[in-house]
Design a protein around this motif. Sequence first.
Motif, PDB file in Angstrom:
ATOM      1  N   GLN A  79    -161.238  44.694  76.392  1.00  0.00           N
ATOM      2  CA  GLN A  79    -160.559  43.604  75.677  1.00  0.00           C
ATOM      3  C   GLN A  79    -160.572  43.901  74.187  1.00  0.00           C
ATOM      4  OE1 GLN A  79    -162.067  39.700  76.641  1.00  0.00           O
ATOM      5  NE2 GLN A  79    -161.560  39.898  78.811  1.00  0.00           N
ATOM      6  N   MET A  80    -159.472  43.574  73.536  1.00  0.00           N
ATOM      7  CA  MET A  80    -159.392  43.750  72.074  1.00  0.00           C
ATOM      8  C   MET A  80    -158.701  42.539  71.456  1.00  0.00           C
ATOM      9  SD  MET A  80    -158.665  47.773  71.595  1.00  0.00           S
ATOM     10  CE  MET A  80    -159.298  48.845  72.879  1.00  0.00           C
ATOM     11  N   LYS A 130    -170.089  42.427  70.420  1.00  0.00           N
ATOM     12  CA  LYS A 130    -171.231  42.719  69.542  1.00  0.00           C
ATOM     13  C   LYS A 130    -171.756  41.437  68.890  1.00  0.00           C
ATOM     14  CE  LYS A 130    -169.899  47.464  68.507  1.00  0.00           C
ATOM     15  NZ  LYS A 130    -169.654  48.465  67.466  1.00  0.00           N
ATOM     16  N   GLY A 131    -170.845  40.528  68.543  1.00  0.00           N
ATOM     17  CA  GLY A 131    -171.254  39.275  67.886  1.00  0.00           C
ATOM     18  C   GLY A 131    -170.654  39.192  66.496  1.00  0.00           C
ATOM     19  N   ALA A 132    -170.077  38.036  66.185  1.00  0.00           N
ATOM     20  CA  ALA A 132    -169.277  37.916  64.956  1.00  0.00           C
ATOM     21  C   ALA A 132    -169.892  37.010  63.897  1.00  0.00           C
ATOM     22  CB  ALA A 132    -167.890  37.388  65.324  1.00  0.00           C
ATOM     23  N   TYR A 133    -171.110  36.489  64.136  1.00  0.00           N
ATOM     24  CA  TYR A 133    -171.674  35.525  63.187  1.00  0.00           C
ATOM     25  C   TYR A 133    -172.819  36.170  62.416  1.00  0.00           C
ATOM     26  CZ  TYR A 133    -168.755  32.539  66.009  1.00  0.00           C
ATOM     27  OH  TYR A 133    -167.668  32.020  66.649  1.00  0.00           O
ATOM     28  N   ALA A 184    -165.508  43.971  75.293  1.00  0.00           N
ATOM     29  CA  ALA A 184    -164.599  43.559  74.220  1.00  0.00           C
ATOM     30  C   ALA A 184    -165.033  44.232  72.927  1.00  0.00           C
ATOM     31  CB  ALA A 184    -164.608  42.039  74.091  1.00  0.00           C
ATOM     32  N   GLU A 212    -165.526  41.573  59.292  1.00  0.00           N
ATOM     33  CA  GLU A 212    -165.808  42.733  60.147  1.00  0.00           C
ATOM     34  C   GLU A 212    -165.401  44.044  59.507  1.00  0.00           C
ATOM     35  OE1 GLU A 212    -165.179  40.246  64.228  1.00  0.00           O
ATOM     36  OE2 GLU A 212    -163.556  41.494  63.484  1.00  0.00           O
ATOM     37  N   ASP A 251    -165.937  31.360  74.918  1.00  0.00           N
ATOM     38  CA  ASP A 251    -166.380  32.220  73.809  1.00  0.00           C
ATOM     39  C   ASP A 251    -167.830  31.892  73.481  1.00  0.00           C
ATOM     40  OD1 ASP A 251    -163.828  33.268  73.542  1.00  0.00           O
ATOM     41  OD2 ASP A 251    -163.315  32.109  71.755  1.00  0.00           O
ATOM     42  N   GLN A 296    -173.395  38.296  73.415  1.00  0.00           N
ATOM     43  CA  GLN A 296    -173.399  39.074  72.168  1.00  0.00           C
ATOM     44  C   GLN A 296    -174.537  40.097  72.145  1.00  0.00           C
ATOM     45  OE1 GLN A 296    -173.963  35.358  70.365  1.00  0.00           O
ATOM     46  NE2 GLN A 296    -171.918  35.202  69.463  1.00  0.00           N
ATOM     47  N   ALA A 301    -168.874  34.781  77.102  1.00  0.00           N
ATOM     48  CA  ALA A 301    -169.117  35.969  76.263  1.00  0.00           C
ATOM     49  C   ALA A 301    -170.608  36.069  75.950  1.00  0.00           C
ATOM     50  CB  ALA A 301    -168.311  35.853  74.966  1.00  0.00           C
ATOM     51  N   ARG A 333    -156.181  47.741  66.450  1.00  0.00           N
ATOM     52  CA  ARG A 333    -156.143  48.991  67.231  1.00  0.00           C
ATOM     53  C   ARG A 333    -155.111  48.960  68.373  1.00  0.00           C
ATOM     54  NH1 ARG A 333    -159.787  53.071  66.688  1.00  0.00           N
ATOM     55  NH2 ARG A 333    -158.006  54.137  67.581  1.00  0.00           N
ATOM     56  N   ARG A 379    -151.380  38.871  60.723  1.00  0.00           N
ATOM     57  CA  ARG A 379    -151.596  40.150  61.424  1.00  0.00           C
ATOM     58  C   ARG A 379    -152.530  39.934  62.625  1.00  0.00           C
ATOM     59  NH1 ARG A 379    -155.403  45.010  59.211  1.00  0.00           N
ATOM     60  NH2 ARG A 379    -155.678  45.886  61.275  1.00  0.00           N
ATOM     61  N   ASN A 381    -159.941  45.158  55.371  1.00  0.00           N
ATOM     62  CA  ASN A 381    -159.061  43.990  55.535  1.00  0.00           C
ATOM     63  C   ASN A 381    -159.077  43.121  54.288  1.00  0.00           C
ATOM     64  OD1 ASN A 381    -158.495  44.777  58.125  1.00  0.00           O
ATOM     65  ND2 ASN A 381    -159.977  43.389  59.077  1.00  0.00           N
ATOM     66  N   ASP A 413    -164.605  49.729  69.341  1.00  0.00           N
ATOM     67  CA  ASP A 413    -165.469  50.854  68.993  1.00  0.00           C
ATOM     68  C   ASP A 413    -165.301  51.947  70.060  1.00  0.00           C
ATOM     69  OD1 ASP A 413    -167.590  52.597  68.632  1.00  0.00           O
ATOM     70  OD2 ASP A 413    -169.027  51.008  68.151  1.00  0.00           O
TER      71      ASP A 413
HETATM   72  P1  FAD Z   1    -167.172  47.496  65.131  1.00  0.00           P
HETATM   73  O1  FAD Z   1    -168.223  48.542  65.126  1.00  0.00           O
HETATM   74  O2  FAD Z   1    -167.325  46.338  64.219  1.00  0.00           O
HETATM   75  O3  FAD Z   1    -165.756  48.133  64.866  1.00  0.00           O
HETATM   76  C1  FAD Z   1    -165.329  49.336  65.479  1.00  0.00           C
HETATM   77  C2  FAD Z   1    -163.966  49.707  64.905  1.00  0.00           C
HETATM   78  O4  FAD Z   1    -163.010  48.731  65.301  1.00  0.00           O
HETATM   79  C3  FAD Z   1    -163.904  49.703  63.388  1.00  0.00           C
HETATM   80  O5  FAD Z   1    -164.300  50.923  62.863  1.00  0.00           O
HETATM   81  C4  FAD Z   1    -162.430  49.415  63.147  1.00  0.00           C
HETATM   82  O6  FAD Z   1    -161.657  50.572  63.353  1.00  0.00           O
HETATM   83  C5  FAD Z   1    -162.086  48.470  64.257  1.00  0.00           C
HETATM   84  N1  FAD Z   1    -162.242  47.046  63.848  1.00  0.00           N
HETATM   85  C6  FAD Z   1    -163.233  46.203  64.170  1.00  0.00           C
HETATM   86  N2  FAD Z   1    -163.020  44.973  63.653  1.00  0.00           N
HETATM   87  C7  FAD Z   1    -161.876  45.066  62.950  1.00  0.00           C
HETATM   88  C8  FAD Z   1    -161.127  44.131  62.183  1.00  0.00           C
HETATM   89  N3  FAD Z   1    -161.501  42.854  62.012  1.00  0.00           N
HETATM   90  N4  FAD Z   1    -159.978  44.573  61.603  1.00  0.00           N
HETATM   91  C9  FAD Z   1    -159.560  45.831  61.758  1.00  0.00           C
HETATM   92  N5  FAD Z   1    -160.225  46.765  62.473  1.00  0.00           N
HETATM   93  C10 FAD Z   1    -161.364  46.394  63.070  1.00  0.00           C
HETATM   94  N6  FAD Z   1    -167.594  37.566  68.918  1.00  0.00           N
HETATM   95  C11 FAD Z   1    -168.400  36.526  69.209  1.00  0.00           C
HETATM   96  O7  FAD Z   1    -169.415  36.327  68.540  1.00  0.00           O
HETATM   97  N7  FAD Z   1    -168.097  35.675  70.248  1.00  0.00           N
HETATM   98  C12 FAD Z   1    -167.014  35.860  71.048  1.00  0.00           C
HETATM   99  O8  FAD Z   1    -166.795  35.095  71.985  1.00  0.00           O
HETATM  100  C13 FAD Z   1    -166.155  36.958  70.758  1.00  0.00           C
HETATM  101  N8  FAD Z   1    -165.056  37.197  71.510  1.00  0.00           N
HETATM  102  C14 FAD Z   1    -164.337  38.344  71.299  1.00  0.00           C
HETATM  103  C15 FAD Z   1    -163.286  38.660  72.163  1.00  0.00           C
HETATM  104  C16 FAD Z   1    -162.634  39.876  72.032  1.00  0.00           C
HETATM  105  C17 FAD Z   1    -161.534  40.210  72.994  1.00  0.00           C
HETATM  106  C18 FAD Z   1    -163.045  40.807  71.030  1.00  0.00           C
HETATM  107  C19 FAD Z   1    -162.406  42.149  70.915  1.00  0.00           C
HETATM  108  C20 FAD Z   1    -164.033  40.475  70.155  1.00  0.00           C
HETATM  109  C21 FAD Z   1    -164.682  39.248  70.256  1.00  0.00           C
HETATM  110  N9  FAD Z   1    -165.702  38.893  69.373  1.00  0.00           N
HETATM  111  C22 FAD Z   1    -166.501  37.806  69.660  1.00  0.00           C
HETATM  112  C23 FAD Z   1    -165.887  39.641  68.093  1.00  0.00           C
HETATM  113  C24 FAD Z   1    -166.940  40.717  68.225  1.00  0.00           C
HETATM  114  O9  FAD Z   1    -168.217  40.135  68.327  1.00  0.00           O
HETATM  115  C25 FAD Z   1    -166.910  41.662  67.003  1.00  0.00           C
HETATM  116  O10 FAD Z   1    -167.176  40.934  65.841  1.00  0.00           O
HETATM  117  C26 FAD Z   1    -165.588  42.399  66.807  1.00  0.00           C
HETATM  118  O11 FAD Z   1    -165.052  42.791  68.022  1.00  0.00           O
HETATM  119  C27 FAD Z   1    -165.768  43.680  65.927  1.00  0.00           C
HETATM  120  O12 FAD Z   1    -166.673  44.540  66.532  1.00  0.00           O
HETATM  121  P2  FAD Z   1    -166.285  45.865  67.354  1.00  0.00           P
HETATM  122  O13 FAD Z   1    -166.931  45.744  68.691  1.00  0.00           O
HETATM  123  O14 FAD Z   1    -164.854  46.094  67.386  1.00  0.00           O
HETATM  124  O15 FAD Z   1    -167.091  47.028  66.640  1.00  0.00           O
END
Ligand code: FAD
Length: 319
Positions: free
Chosen positions: A264-265, A184-187, A237, A304, A130, A160, A158, A270, A31, A308, A240
Amino acid sequence: MLRALLISLSKAEWAKRLVTRWKVAWKVASRFIAGETLEEAMQVIQNLNAAGLNATVDYLGEHTTDAEEAHRATEATLAILEDIARRNLHANVSVKLSAIGLTVDRALCRQNLERIVSHARSLGNFVRVDMEDSSLVDATLDLIHWCYDQGYTNVGVAIQSYLYRSERDTRRLVERRVPIRLVKGAYKEPPEIAYPRKQDVDANFDRLTDVLLQGVVEAGVPQISADGRIPPIPALATHDEARIRYAQQRAERLGLPKTALEFQMLYGIRRDLQQELVRAGYPVRIYVPFGTHWYPYFMRRLAERPANLWFFVSNFFRR
Ligand code: FAD
């Protein structure tokens, strides 16, 4: 707690071996992942472009442990750039420096990055670096500044919003006109260096959005080329909606056109919102990962959003 557990599992070799053995894991992961081959990823991008969405392609892989593996990841990225040009797609590439050798040898990583950035420049394309976990932030930013010192301006990075340091880093990059993708940051980071509360991460995302938009006011809005290609502009990106609304309203108040920023998404997340933004006239770019090393990326997507994980577990028991 659950998020921390999933992120630590994303780095565990034993968990990777266990999870990737299950067919159902790929069924759920697919997915978020465009496929295991370049051909599959290119098909996905063609469809995205047809729907008015741009792409950034990521050949999955991170924390390579030897020079040979880093070389293979570099070659794969060069091949993606070639294929994008050959098919005339609206897409650039995203690269993790740990995939091209940052954790093996910095000089090797710099050489690999230079090959990618230089090849992208010869094809009129752009490279997004990234941002990975906090142990790599300094080295990543140093290499970005090194690229600009060498005259490569077709590279961005990017940033964070969960890191306390990010406003300082952002201001320095904006001064040099380095295109930023704000995330926002993924780690999983400790409270000594990152905001532990979501509301503070969100508030900092909005503050950094302000810094990026002010940068556009000062530097001027880049022009979109005649064939509709988007120049490097600040990229927000996130999925939210509150962050997206904030950026839209601030940009409007500053008198900026919709093309002054890009949303960016991630692929598979979504899709409704992606289309809504395109219809409203904003540039939108989708992060399209592909390849066989999908396990850590998949685990971060599970982390996240707990829903999921439940989807994964329920599929597992329905086998
Ligand atoms: P959140 O508050 O986490 O989510 C908001 C809403 O988005 C949620 O309520 C839900 O509806 C939806 N959502 C969020 N995540 C998911 C999911 N996994 N599955 C389903 N629905 C979801 N992080 C890094 O640390 N380094 C990077 O280089 C990096 N590059 C990225 C590039 C892109 C284009 C994007 C979109 C994200 C990237 N990220 C990166 C990940 C980012 O840091 C977040 O962990 C991720 O985007 C989830 O946060 P959010 O901003 O969507 O907000």
